[in-house]
Write a protein that holds these residues in place. Sequence first.
Motif, PDB file in Angstrom:
ATOM      1  N   LYS A 141       0.842  -1.152  -0.051  1.00 35.52           N
ATOM      2  CA  LYS A 141      -0.022   0.037  -0.036  1.00 35.52           C
ATOM      3  C   LYS A 141       0.849   1.207   0.024  1.00 35.52           C
ATOM      4  O   LYS A 141       1.795   1.286   0.719  1.00 35.52           O
ATOM      5  CB  LYS A 141      -0.965   0.167   1.132  1.00 35.52           C
ATOM      6  CG  LYS A 141      -2.166  -0.686   1.186  1.00 35.52           C
ATOM      7  CD  LYS A 141      -3.091  -0.374   2.186  1.00 35.52           C
ATOM      8  CE  LYS A 141      -4.473  -1.116   2.132  1.00 35.52           C
ATOM      9  NZ  LYS A 141      -5.498  -0.484   3.182  1.00 35.52           N
ATOM     10  N   PRO A 142       0.517   2.239  -0.700  1.00 36.11           N
ATOM     11  CA  PRO A 142       1.140   3.698  -0.500  1.00 36.11           C
ATOM     12  C   PRO A 142       0.890   4.150   0.567  1.00 36.11           C
ATOM     13  O   PRO A 142      -0.131   3.820   1.293  1.00 36.11           O
ATOM     14  CB  PRO A 142       0.523   4.366  -1.496  1.00 36.11           C
ATOM     15  CG  PRO A 142      -0.171   3.531  -2.546  1.00 36.11           C
ATOM     16  CD  PRO A 142      -0.624   2.088  -1.800  1.00 36.11           C
ATOM     17  N   LEU A 143       1.911   4.959   1.234  1.00 33.63           N
ATOM     18  CA  LEU A 143       1.891   5.278   2.510  1.00 33.63           C
ATOM     19  C   LEU A 143       0.590   6.381   3.069  1.00 33.63           C
ATOM     20  O   LEU A 143      -0.117   6.119   3.811  1.00 33.63           O
ATOM     21  CB  LEU A 143       3.070   6.235   2.945  1.00 33.63           C
ATOM     22  CG  LEU A 143       4.262   5.427   3.114  1.00 33.63           C
ATOM     23  CD1 LEU A 143       5.653   6.532   3.353  1.00 33.63           C
ATOM     24  CD2 LEU A 143       4.328   4.493   4.400  1.00 33.63           C
ATOM     25  N   GLY A 144       0.346   7.023   1.824  1.00 32.68           N
ATOM     26  CA  GLY A 144      -1.096   7.741   1.842  1.00 32.68           C
ATOM     27  C   GLY A 144      -2.309   7.021   2.039  1.00 32.68           C
ATOM     28  O   GLY A 144      -3.413   7.706   2.279  1.00 32.68           O
ATOM     29  N   HIS A 145      -2.421   5.699   1.710  1.00 32.06           N
ATOM     30  CA  HIS A 145      -3.447   5.010   1.645  1.00 32.06           C
ATOM     31  C   HIS A 145      -3.551   4.039   2.988  1.00 32.06           C
ATOM     32  O   HIS A 145      -4.659   3.341   3.118  1.00 32.06           O
ATOM     33  CB  HIS A 145      -3.360   4.076   0.477  1.00 32.06           C
ATOM     34  CG  HIS A 145      -3.596   4.869  -0.962  1.00 32.06           C
ATOM     35  ND1 HIS A 145      -3.420   4.042  -2.006  1.00 32.06           N
ATOM     36  CD2 HIS A 145      -3.731   5.948  -1.100  1.00 32.06           C
ATOM     37  CE1 HIS A 145      -3.719   5.146  -3.129  1.00 32.06           C
ATOM     38  NE2 HIS A 145      -3.673   6.116  -2.570  1.00 32.06           N
ATOM     39  N   VAL A 146      -2.574   4.059   3.941  1.00 31.50           N
ATOM     40  CA  VAL A 146      -2.625   3.537   4.881  1.00 31.50           C
ATOM     41  C   VAL A 146      -3.458   4.183   6.193  1.00 31.50           C
ATOM     42  O   VAL A 146      -3.270   5.140   6.357  1.00 31.50           O
ATOM     43  CB  VAL A 146      -1.410   3.290   5.704  1.00 31.50           C
ATOM     44  CG1 VAL A 146      -1.242   2.378   6.999  1.00 31.50           C
ATOM     45  CG2 VAL A 146      -0.413   2.490   4.779  1.00 31.50           C
ATOM     46  N   THR A 147      -4.534   3.126   6.548  1.00 33.78           N
ATOM     47  CA  THR A 147      -5.407   3.882   7.805  1.00 33.78           C
ATOM     48  C   THR A 147      -5.199   3.297   8.995  1.00 33.78           C
ATOM     49  O   THR A 147      -4.600   2.362   9.258  1.00 33.78           O
ATOM     50  CB  THR A 147      -6.681   3.506   7.288  1.00 33.78           C
ATOM     51  OG1 THR A 147      -7.073   2.137   7.336  1.00 33.78           O
ATOM     52  CG2 THR A 147      -7.150   3.900   5.728  1.00 33.78           C
ATOM     53  N   ARG A 148      -5.768   3.926  10.135  1.00 38.63           N
ATOM     54  CA  ARG A 148      -5.843   3.436  11.448  1.00 38.63           C
ATOM     55  C   ARG A 148      -6.238   2.031  11.389  1.00 38.63           C
ATOM     56  O   ARG A 148      -6.068   0.952  11.906  1.00 38.63           O
ATOM     57  CB  ARG A 148      -6.698   4.215  12.162  1.00 38.63           C
ATOM     58  CG  ARG A 148      -5.977   5.589  12.519  1.00 38.63           C
ATOM     59  CD  ARG A 148      -6.639   6.228  13.691  1.00 38.63           C
ATOM     60  NE  ARG A 148      -5.953   7.656  14.233  1.00 38.63           N
ATOM     61  CZ  ARG A 148      -6.654   8.516  14.926  1.00 38.63           C
ATOM     62  NH1 ARG A 148      -7.620   8.299  15.438  1.00 38.63           N
ATOM     63  NH2 ARG A 148      -5.721   9.381  15.336  1.00 38.63           N
ATOM     64  N   ALA A 149      -7.397   1.877  10.686  1.00 41.76           N
ATOM     65  CA  ALA A 149      -7.792   0.293  10.638  1.00 41.76           C
ATOM     66  C   ALA A 149      -6.803  -0.443  10.162  1.00 41.76           C
ATOM     67  O   ALA A 149      -6.959  -1.790  10.617  1.00 41.76           O
ATOM     68  CB  ALA A 149      -9.137   0.349   9.589  1.00 41.76           C
ATOM     69  N   ASP A 150      -6.012  -0.166   9.139  1.00 44.96           N
ATOM     70  CA  ASP A 150      -5.027  -1.064   8.703  1.00 44.96           C
ATOM     71  C   ASP A 150      -3.972  -1.326   9.598  1.00 44.96           C
ATOM     72  O   ASP A 150      -3.500  -2.638   9.970  1.00 44.96           O
ATOM     73  CB  ASP A 150      -4.128  -0.664   7.525  1.00 44.96           C
ATOM     74  CG  ASP A 150      -5.019  -0.255   6.093  1.00 44.96           C
ATOM     75  OD1 ASP A 150      -5.741  -1.383   5.984  1.00 44.96           O
ATOM     76  OD2 ASP A 150      -4.813   0.768   5.492  1.00 44.96           O
ATOM     77  N   VAL A 151      -3.712  -0.354  10.662  1.00 46.60           N
ATOM     78  CA  VAL A 151      -2.862  -0.508  11.739  1.00 46.60           C
ATOM     79  C   VAL A 151      -3.249  -1.480  12.822  1.00 46.60           C
ATOM     80  O   VAL A 151      -2.804  -2.472  13.303  1.00 46.60           O
ATOM     81  CB  VAL A 151      -2.395   0.807  12.434  1.00 46.60           C
ATOM     82  CG1 VAL A 151      -1.581   0.625  13.651  1.00 46.60           C
ATOM     83  CG2 VAL A 151      -1.665   1.932  11.349  1.00 46.60           C
ATOM     84  N   VAL A 152      -4.676  -1.204  12.925  1.00 47.95           N
ATOM     85  CA  VAL A 152      -5.316  -2.254  13.942  1.00 47.95           C
ATOM     86  C   VAL A 152      -5.592  -3.808  13.564  1.00 47.95           C
ATOM     87  O   VAL A 152      -5.332  -4.715  14.227  1.00 47.95           O
ATOM     88  CB  VAL A 152      -6.787  -1.653  14.154  1.00 47.95           C
ATOM     89  CG1 VAL A 152      -7.633  -2.858  15.008  1.00 47.95           C
ATOM     90  CG2 VAL A 152      -6.669  -0.405  15.059  1.00 47.95           C
ATOM     91  N   ALA A 153      -5.566  -4.050  12.091  1.00 44.65           N
ATOM     92  CA  ALA A 153      -5.554  -5.123  11.527  1.00 44.65           C
ATOM     93  C   ALA A 153      -4.367  -5.864  11.774  1.00 44.65           C
ATOM     94  O   ALA A 153      -4.071  -6.999  11.682  1.00 44.65           O
ATOM     95  CB  ALA A 153      -5.775  -5.060  10.152  1.00 44.65           C
ATOM     96  N   ILE A 154      -2.982  -5.018  11.725  1.00 43.43           N
ATOM     97  CA  ILE A 154      -1.796  -5.553  12.108  1.00 43.43           C
ATOM     98  C   ILE A 154      -1.617  -5.943  13.392  1.00 43.43           C
ATOM     99  O   ILE A 154      -1.046  -7.082  13.814  1.00 43.43           O
ATOM    100  CB  ILE A 154      -0.612  -4.561  11.788  1.00 43.43           C
ATOM    101  CG1 ILE A 154      -0.760  -4.294  10.172  1.00 43.43           C
ATOM    102  CG2 ILE A 154       0.722  -4.994  12.238  1.00 43.43           C
ATOM    103  CD1 ILE A 154      -0.004  -3.273   9.663  1.00 43.43           C
ATOM    104  N   LEU A 155      -1.987  -5.203  14.254  1.00 44.16           N
ATOM    105  CA  LEU A 155      -1.675  -5.312  15.902  1.00 44.16           C
ATOM    106  C   LEU A 155      -2.649  -6.298  16.383  1.00 44.16           C
ATOM    107  O   LEU A 155      -2.302  -7.142  17.424  1.00 44.16           O
ATOM    108  CB  LEU A 155      -1.639  -4.078  16.508  1.00 44.16           C
ATOM    109  CG  LEU A 155      -0.723  -2.955  15.879  1.00 44.16           C
ATOM    110  CD1 LEU A 155      -0.922  -1.630  16.714  1.00 44.16           C
ATOM    111  CD2 LEU A 155       0.776  -3.463  16.311  1.00 44.16           C
TER     112      LEU A 155
END
Length: 395
Positions: A141-155
């Motif tokens: 994903k481009p940096l500008g397309h990364v969302t908080r929901a993505d970070v939550v999905a990782i963690l």
Amino acid sequence: MPKIVKNQLTAAKLTKLPPGKHIDGGGLMLVVAPGGTSRRWVWRGTISGRGDTRREYGLGSASVLSLGEARKKAAEYHALARTGLCPTEEDARRRGLTLLFEEAAERVWHDTTVPSASNGKHVAQWITTLRTYANPVIGKKPLGHVTRADVVAILRPIWVDKAETARRVKQRLSAVFEAARVEGWYEGLNPVEGVERALARQRDRVEHHAAIPVDAAPAAYARVAAAAGVGALALRFAILTAARSGEVRGARWAEIDTEAAEWRVPAGRMKAGREHVVPLSDAAMGILDLVPHGRDDDLVFNGARWGTPLSDMTMIAVMRRLKLAAVPHGWRSTFRDWAEERTSYPHAAKEAALAHTVRGVEGAYRRTTLIDARREMMRDWAGFLLAADTTIETR
């Protein structure tokens, strides 16, 4: 064909022009909003090979971009459009706004972590955690397309069961976005901020024990090693094995396999109710040579009277006497921080060393694999602690 007139505007006119579109030439114009509330630069042109439709592309606010800068940018947009490239897309690519996360992470690692780290395993572990946990979700994903929901999905999958790892992944994710923002690769808020509100409470971070910082551990251990008495020996053994004080105080010679250099703590004395096999480093074995070797059913570390265990305050008293601002149990936290920050051993091996329950795929590791990795890890732990003290007895 009418001649295209350029440079029709002047800097002096910019703040006096009324609402509307004011042509400068070469596709550049100044757009003044009703009431003069805003003034922005726009380039109007056609992208070669994409039809005859002319479009308008925003260049930026006139309060930020001067007339000369706007003309230069308009000329760049015109040149890009002639080659068939979308000016805004290419401009964003050049500024790194479409830089993929995995590319940004590798750059940050190479530029900031590699040059400053002195431990090779720590250098590798920094990027390995992101490659393992983050890249499968946002790597492409481009940096500008990364969302908080993505970070939550990782963690979320590791937030409770691998709390320390999750915390470090979160820190490193944040570091990538902060560095990218400084370098101009990324614009906007850091998507890592505030994600804890969407995550469960971490069980293993509820109780905190005063611990020695990792960097101070070798010097602190040297002070313990210089102290006299059985209590100090027991504390050293606990530190080198990352064991709980109760397990050490109750250790008996029958549990020690000197040939295999292993300590087998029976299930009845373990918090998890399962036998715990501890690989013993040379330094740990050396401490056993310093205490009287009794019969198999005798205690390894005896209290004031032979056959009575050390009290639960004995090791604490040693720490207090040496003015070490920690508790014996805190050494387990020190060991865990060292293993996480300074090594690249498997997560399962680190958890098994602390006799924690290992769930999921890592829990399926073969027992021999864990023992082999843990034996090397405990040897490295001892080497790290002994680095500040050349007088410690070893076998």
